[in-house]
Design a protein around this motif. Structure first.
Motif, short mmCIF file in Angstrom:
data_model
loop_
_atom_site.label_atom_id
_atom_site.label_comp_id
_atom_site.label_asym_id
_atom_site.label_seq_id
_atom_site.Cartn_x
_atom_site.Cartn_y
_atom_site.Cartn_z
N LEU A 69 0.82 -1.21 0.00
CA LEU A 69 0.00 0.00 0.00
C LEU A 69 0.85 1.26 0.00
CD1 LEU A 69 -2.81 -0.87 2.56
CD2 LEU A 69 -2.98 -0.79 0.08
N ARG A 70 0.34 2.27 -0.71
CA ARG A 70 0.94 3.59 -0.76
C ARG A 70 -0.12 4.63 -0.49
NH1 ARG A 70 5.80 4.89 -2.71
NH2 ARG A 70 7.07 3.25 -3.58
N VAL A 71 0.29 5.76 0.03
CA VAL A 71 -0.63 6.89 0.24
C VAL A 71 -0.74 7.62 -1.09
CG1 VAL A 71 -1.07 9.00 1.54
CG2 VAL A 71 0.09 7.08 2.63
N VAL A 72 -1.91 7.53 -1.73
CA VAL A 72 -2.06 8.18 -3.04
C VAL A 72 -2.65 9.58 -2.92
CG1 VAL A 72 -2.19 6.05 -4.36
CG2 VAL A 72 -4.26 7.01 -3.42
N ALA A 73 -3.44 9.83 -1.87
CA ALA A 73 -4.01 11.16 -1.68
C ALA A 73 -4.19 11.42 -0.20
CB ALA A 73 -5.36 11.28 -2.39
N HIS A 102 -11.49 18.54 8.14
CA HIS A 102 -11.92 17.23 7.70
C HIS A 102 -10.71 16.60 7.01
CE1 HIS A 102 -15.90 18.43 8.72
NE2 HIS A 102 -16.14 19.13 7.64
N VAL A 103 -10.14 15.55 7.60
CA VAL A 103 -8.91 14.93 7.09
C VAL A 103 -9.29 13.66 6.33
CG1 VAL A 103 -6.67 13.96 7.71
CG2 VAL A 103 -7.64 15.81 9.07
N THR A 104 -8.80 13.54 5.09
CA THR A 104 -9.07 12.38 4.25
C THR A 104 -7.74 11.79 3.79
OG1 THR A 104 -11.07 13.44 3.44
CG2 THR A 104 -10.27 11.54 2.20
N VAL A 105 -7.58 10.47 3.98
CA VAL A 105 -6.38 9.77 3.51
C VAL A 105 -6.82 8.62 2.65
CG1 VAL A 105 -4.34 8.44 4.20
CG2 VAL A 105 -5.05 10.42 5.54
N THR A 106 -6.24 8.51 1.43
CA THR A 106 -6.58 7.44 0.49
C THR A 106 -5.33 6.62 0.23
OG1 THR A 106 -8.18 8.92 -0.54
CG2 THR A 106 -7.58 6.94 -1.77
N VAL A 107 -5.47 5.29 0.32
CA VAL A 107 -4.36 4.37 0.04
C VAL A 107 -4.76 3.43 -1.08
CG1 VAL A 107 -3.41 4.46 2.37
CG2 VAL A 107 -5.11 2.74 1.81
N ALA A 108 -3.75 2.96 -1.82
CA ALA A 108 -3.98 2.02 -2.91
C ALA A 108 -2.75 1.15 -3.11
CB ALA A 108 -4.30 2.77 -4.21
N GLU A 109 -2.95 0.01 -3.71
CA GLU A 109 -1.82 -0.89 -4.02
C GLU A 109 -1.11 -0.37 -5.25
OE1 GLU A 109 -2.87 -5.33 -2.41
OE2 GLU A 109 -3.39 -4.83 -4.45
N ARG A 110 0.20 -0.35 -5.19
CA ARG A 110 0.99 0.09 -6.35
C ARG A 110 2.08 -0.91 -6.60
NH1 ARG A 110 0.25 5.78 -7.90
NH2 ARG A 110 -1.97 5.82 -7.82
#
Length: 110
Positions: A69-73, A102-110
């Motif tokens: 996982l990586r932090v994408v946004a 309002h804190v938003t963190v998006t993760v995705a597989e890279r």
């Protein structure tokens, strides 16, 4: 596939949270957690909780591998402001605001 987590109405100014989010944007999750752990800002602890929640969402809801996982946004938007007053001389009062985020963190597989 992306997984995200949101913390709403966090009692820290968005400007201060954005400084911490710039540290983790684009990094691997493990590296981001280490960077947040040793960051002296108050908002680093809050962002760490949101990041851990996003990782848990990715693992539980989508079956992603946490090692990839990586932090994408990572964003911090302005929440509601609480208006308060500070007493000053001669019976007057000056207004000031407690800002929230309002804190938003998006993760995705890279």
């Amino acid at each position: 596939m992306e997984a995200k987590a949101v913390a709403r109405q966090v009692r820290v100014s968005p400007i201060k949270v954005r400084r911490v989010l710039a540290l983790i944007r684009g990094k691997k999750v493990g590296d981001a957690l280490v960077a947040l752990q040793f960051s002296p800002q108050k908002s680093a602890k809050l962002v760490g909780k949101v990041l851990q929640s996003a990782v848990a969402n990715a693992e539980h809801n989508f079956g992603m591998d946490t090692d990839k996982l990586r932090v994408v946004a990572a964003t911090a938007d302005q929440g509601p402001k609480m208006k308060r007053f500070r007493p000053v001389s001669m019976g007057r009062a000056h207004p000031y605001y407690h800002r929230t985020s309002h804190v938003t963190v998006t993760v995705a597989e890279r």
